[in-house]
Enzyme design. Structure first.
Site, PDB file in Angstrom:
ATOM      1  N   ASP A  34      -6.793  25.287  -4.969  1.00  0.00           N
ATOM      2  CA  ASP A  34      -5.350  25.532  -5.016  1.00  0.00           C
ATOM      3  C   ASP A  34      -5.048  26.796  -5.820  1.00  0.00           C
ATOM      4  OD1 ASP A  34      -6.108  24.449  -7.468  1.00  0.00           O
ATOM      5  OD2 ASP A  34      -4.571  22.892  -7.491  1.00  0.00           O
ATOM      6  N   SER A  50      -0.548  24.106  -8.424  1.00  0.00           N
ATOM      7  CA  SER A  50      -1.055  23.294  -7.319  1.00  0.00           C
ATOM      8  C   SER A  50      -0.075  23.246  -6.159  1.00  0.00           C
ATOM      9  CB  SER A  50      -1.352  21.881  -7.811  1.00  0.00           C
ATOM     10  OG  SER A  50      -2.398  21.887  -8.768  1.00  0.00           O
ATOM     11  N   GLU A  84      -8.805  21.102  -7.118  1.00  0.00           N
ATOM     12  CA  GLU A  84      -8.012  21.461  -8.285  1.00  0.00           C
ATOM     13  C   GLU A  84      -8.702  22.542  -9.120  1.00  0.00           C
ATOM     14  OE1 GLU A  84      -5.344  21.907 -11.009  1.00  0.00           O
ATOM     15  OE2 GLU A  84      -4.927  20.190  -9.717  1.00  0.00           O
TER      16      GLU A  84
END
Length: 653
Positions: free
Chosen positions: A494, A322, A283
């Protein structure tokens, strides 16, 4: 009164935002133009607010319905101005997080109230309370301002209303359209600078969100905002050069109607037993957090790991969300201005994914997440496209730490190690997608794990350092495990944590770390420009998988050291196509903009179109149009039958 109050609110808000961002506003040199064009936008918005009441006027603003009309317009005016105030008050925090006014993200997040309310309460509590209090005060002030209207009695005759109404309606319509061009005004008309954030200040937040909602219904043809192109030319430009020398792909010649991108991958590392695959999607881990990529020294574990595998020095994300990263890494699908296919209706089943391909080859496929897997529609998309099992926050009986976005990364990786060990012991090949979440606002993680980079604990730098710590611990376990030698691992971000900048597309904020290691992967530096969509094809080649697939990404195991490479980046409604250092940016209803990206200075410099600028722009347009066409026509999938079965059928025919 509603129009006057609305103009006062919106103008005051714009002035305040411009003063707050004065350094970037002043750099454009168009502050006066921004105010003038902003007034135009505000009149469009207020015209839209006036329209419902105006349409009811001939029916209700007469003697029989006067009292109802008076009450309805009173409530409408109060509600309208209150909404304007609320949206403007929400704007500074949104700009601080996303570097733009509220847009479609503002609406998308409303689908996940638990996660979002928790994030807002913990990370933006002061903003929330102050905004709600100011909104309530604005509603009370508007109620007081409009109170005399409730005592006004109707004057004039019915015919006077009916005769004057068409002229008032025409005035409102002209105000809303705001142009004599063949298309009404839209946000692209007010893109006056190369700084997208400054352009967004010209708008107002209510109109920005309303226009984003309106555009949601046009998602299947979203890329056509950049222009149109015959399908034959689009396919020729995107697929024409896909030979062995270019991407290591051989077009499938077996009859398969309707799947123009279907190709046959012959791996560069054929194996008797193909390797397992683990993708760790980190992330918000942009290159800004990797010292060797010019970022901060907050990922020491990743810096160690990069010496053990393929380290990509110029890897670029396809987007800023994401689900866009999932789309690219798991399906190899190119980005569009629409939502990611993870959230679109036509891709919930029968859409290509690595999980579907590998499941057909006997792999166990699973998704492991620390939060709630329904977020961003992940569970539905994964279950409908090849993932056989999903582990999420409800499957951790005694987590070490649990925050707003689920269990900590160390809990996530501990569970991942258990699952991989179990699969290997059972002798079944596996594909596991692991998605981290600790590096997400409000940046919660366990105490005592790391030496803090910042004095305050809840910062992005500390959260990244903790996420890196958890990643390092996992790979210590993995390297000592039985499954290590039989598995290829990919660690990739991401997207970056906050993608912002004063260029049409802030290319430097799309730069992300990516690392392939494990099995017999030798250390290597990959210096060519690469995109997330190249990774799934490259992984299959390294795993030893011979398969048909519809991806158009490059097999980087075949890329020459001096190959310039290419990447594509979707930034709001701007689309950047980069070949080496050359960049062309497609914009809605505007001519393509050309520039050159300097990876050392991390800066996109605008410039004149090169000699082959038209060809470059056409290639960019073709690649922007292709994914929307494939989605709309539902042609991004695996064939129903295998190549062997089709050969047999062809022989029988």
């Amino acid at each position: 009164m509603m129009v006057l109050a609305g103009l006062a609110v919106l103008t005051a808000s714009r002035l305040g935002l411009m003063l707050w961002q004065w350094e970037r506003v002043a750099a454009t040199g168009i502050a006066g133009t921004m105010l003038l064009q902003g007034l135009r936008v505000d009149l469009i918005q207020l015209g839209l607010l006036v329209l419902p009441a105006l349409l009811l006027a001939p029916l209700l603003a007469t003697a029989p319905g006067w009292r109802l009309w008076r009450r309805l317009t009173w409530l409408w005016a109060v509600a309208g101005v209150t909404v304007l105030v609320f949206m403007e008050l929400a704007t500074p925090a949104f700009i601080g997080e996303y570097d733009t006014r509220p847009n479609r993200l503002f609406v998308e997040y409303l689908r996940y109230p638990q996660e979002v309310l928790s994030m807002v309460w913990l990370g933006f509590r002061a903003h929330l309370l102050a905004g709600l209090a100011a909104t309530a005060l604005a509603a009370w002030a508007m109620l007081r301002l409009m109170r005399p209207w409730l005592a006004v009695e109707r004057r004039g005759r019915h015919w006077q209303l009916w005769l004057s109404w068409p002229f008032v309606f025409l005035l409102a319509a002209i105000t809303i359209r705001s142009t004599t061009d063949h298309r009404p005004a839209n946000p692209a008309l007010f893109a006056l600078t190369t700084d997208p954030m400054v352009n967004s200040l010209i708008l107002n937040s209510t109109w920005s969100v309303a226009h984003a909602i309106y555009n949601l219904k046009h998602e299947s043809g979203s890329s056509e905002i950049y222009g149109k192109m015959p399908v034959e030319e689009m396919l020729a430009l995107t697929l024409g050069g896909r030979g062995q020398a270019d991407a290591g792909l051989r077009p499938v010649t077996l009859p398969e109607a309707g799947l123009p991108t279907l190709t046959r991958l012959e791996p560069t590392r054929p194996r008797v037993r193909p390797l397992n695959l683990v993708i760790v999607l980190e992330e918000s881990l942009g290159a800004t957090f990797a010292a060797s990529l010019g970022g901060l020294p907050v990922t020491p574990e990743l810096e160690k790991l990069k010496e053990q595998g393929w380290w990509f020095e110029q890897m670029y994300a396809t987007g800023t969300r994401s689900v866009r990263g999932i789309e690219a890494v798991v399906t190899g699908f190119l980005p569009t201005p629409a939502q990611s296919v993870v959230k679109l209706s036509l891709s919930q089943t029968g859409f290509f994914s690595l999980a579907e391909l590998l499941a057909r080859q006997g792999y166990h496929t699973e998704f492991i997440y620390g939060g709630e897997s329904h977020f961003d529609n992940m569970r539905s998309f994964f279950k409908g496209n090849g993932f056989q099992r999903i582990v999420d926050q409800n499957d951790y009986p005694a987590p070490v730490f649990k925050g707003s976005w689920g269990v900590s990364d160390e809990d996530l990786f501990a569970r991942t190690h258990e699952e991989l060990s179990r699969h290997h012991a059972a002798g079944k090949p596996f594909f596991t997608l692991v998605f981290t979440s600790s590096n997400h606002s409000p940046f919660e993680f366990p105490d005592g794990r790391i030496a803090l980079h910042d004095a305050d604990k809840a910062t992005e730098n500390n959260a990244v350092k903790y996420a890196d710590y958890a990643l390092g611990r996992f790979f210590e376990q993995a390297r000592a495990s039985d499954y290590w030698q039989d598995t290829v691992f990919l660690v990739v971000a991401d997207h970056d944590i906050r993608v912002r900048g004063d260029s049409l597309v802030p290319v430097e904020r799309f730069h992300i770390p990516a690392l392939i290691l494990g099995g017999d992967i030798e250390p290597r530096r990959i210096r060519t420009v690469a995109s997330q969509v190249d990774l799934p094809v490259t992984l299959l080649s390294l795993m030893g998988i011979a398969a048909e697939h519809p991806m158009i990404g490059r097999d980087l195991t075949r890329a020459a050291a001096d190959e310039p490479g290419r990447a594509m980046m979707q930034y709001e409604q701007n689309y950047a196509w980069m070949e080496g250092e050359r960049v062309v940016v497609l914009r809605p209803d505007q001519a393509p903009a050309h520039g050159r990206y300097d990876p050392q200075r991390k800066r996109l410099e605008n410039g004149a179109a090169p000699d082959d600028g038209d060809e470059l722009a056409r290639r960019a347009l073709a690649h922007a149009l292709l994914p929307a066409w494939l989605y709309r026509e539902q042609r991004y999938r695996l064939p129903e039958t295998t190549a062997a079965a089709r050969l047999a059928q062809a022989a029988n025919d």
